[in-house]
Design a protein around this motif. Structure first.
Motif, PDB file in Angstrom:
ATOM      1  N   ASN A 270       1.239   9.339  -5.811  1.00  0.00           N
ATOM      2  CA  ASN A 270       1.804  10.663  -5.515  1.00  0.00           C
ATOM      3  C   ASN A 270       2.778  11.110  -6.600  1.00  0.00           C
ATOM      4  O   ASN A 270       2.820  12.285  -6.949  1.00  0.00           O
ATOM      5  CB  ASN A 270       2.496  10.668  -4.151  1.00  0.00           C
ATOM      6  CG  ASN A 270       1.521  10.788  -3.009  1.00  0.00           C
ATOM      7  OD1 ASN A 270       0.343  11.091  -3.209  1.00  0.00           O
ATOM      8  ND2 ASN A 270       1.996  10.542  -1.805  1.00  0.00           N
TER       9      ASN A 270
ATOM     10  N   SER B 298       0.827  -1.205   0.000  1.00  0.00           N
ATOM     11  CA  SER B 298       0.000   0.000   0.000  1.00  0.00           C
ATOM     12  C   SER B 298       0.867   1.264   0.000  1.00  0.00           C
ATOM     13  O   SER B 298       0.517   2.261  -0.623  1.00  0.00           O
ATOM     14  CB  SER B 298      -0.966   0.012   1.177  1.00  0.00           C
ATOM     15  OG  SER B 298      -0.260   0.077   2.389  1.00  0.00           O
ATOM     16  N   THR B 299       2.023   1.221   0.675  1.00  0.00           N
ATOM     17  CA  THR B 299       2.938   2.354   0.675  1.00  0.00           C
ATOM     18  C   THR B 299       3.489   2.593  -0.726  1.00  0.00           C
ATOM     19  O   THR B 299       3.600   3.735  -1.176  1.00  0.00           O
ATOM     20  CB  THR B 299       4.102   2.116   1.663  1.00  0.00           C
ATOM     21  OG1 THR B 299       3.563   1.785   2.937  1.00  0.00           O
ATOM     22  CG2 THR B 299       4.987   3.323   1.783  1.00  0.00           C
TER      23      THR B 299
ATOM     24  N   VAL C 117       0.722   4.191  -2.816  1.00  0.00           N
ATOM     25  CA  VAL C 117       0.569   5.612  -2.480  1.00  0.00           C
ATOM     26  C   VAL C 117       1.696   6.419  -3.121  1.00  0.00           C
ATOM     27  O   VAL C 117       1.463   7.483  -3.703  1.00  0.00           O
ATOM     28  CB  VAL C 117       0.534   5.822  -0.948  1.00  0.00           C
ATOM     29  CG1 VAL C 117       0.651   7.299  -0.590  1.00  0.00           C
ATOM     30  CG2 VAL C 117      -0.727   5.226  -0.360  1.00  0.00           C
TER      31      VAL C 117
END
Length: 153
Positions: free
Chosen positions: A12, A4-5, A8
């Motif tokens: 971004n 999930s990081t 993201v």
């Protein structure tokens, strides 16, 4: 880094690129994304590095395709040239020349400024003394409306 990081960060990165393309500063992008300007810089650097690598790969693939095509043209022309066909000699030479260009095998050529008829370029500024050059520069500056400040020597 968790899945999930990574997701993201990828999102971004894409948003950072779009915001930067729209003219936002790193600080404004940082505010929009809720991350530090250092992180925005990292996002943009990574995105540009990835883009550059992709273009390099695409260029190499294109070059390989062109080499393959030219080699396909060379085989029959070269074979015919070895058999004495003078037209084939010229065709083979042109294909070999194209391959050399494509692969960067030619030695760099020295280029020099010259007149249209090939004579050496004559630059009258080279014949001026340093003081004559300074005077000419001051004259041009005045003509263009610049404030000329006289320097002491």
């Amino acid at each position: 880094m968790t899945r999930s990081t990574k997701l993201v960060a990828a999102v971004n990165r894409l948003q950072a690129i779009e915001l930067r393309k729209s003219g936002l500063t790193l600080e404004a992008i940082s505010y929009e994304l809720g991350v530090s300007t250092t992180m925005v810089h990292k996002y943009l650097t990574k995105a540009l590095t990835d883009l550059s690598a992709r273009h390099i790969n695409e260029t190499e693939e294109y070059r390989a395709l062109q080499v393959s095509r030219l080699e396909g043209l060379l085989v029959p022309a070269y074979t015919a040239a070895l058999g004495g066909d003078l037209n084939a000699v010229e065709k083979a030479r042109k294909v070999i020349d194209s391959l050399s260009d494509l692969m960067g095998c030619k030695a760099p050529q020295k280029l020099a400024a010259s007149t249209p008829d090939g004579d050496s370029f004559h630059n009258p500024v080279n014949e001026l003394t340093p003081e004559e050059r300074r005077a000419r520069i001051r004259e041009l500056q005045k003509k263009l409306g610049y404030t000329v400040v006289e320097a002491e020597h």
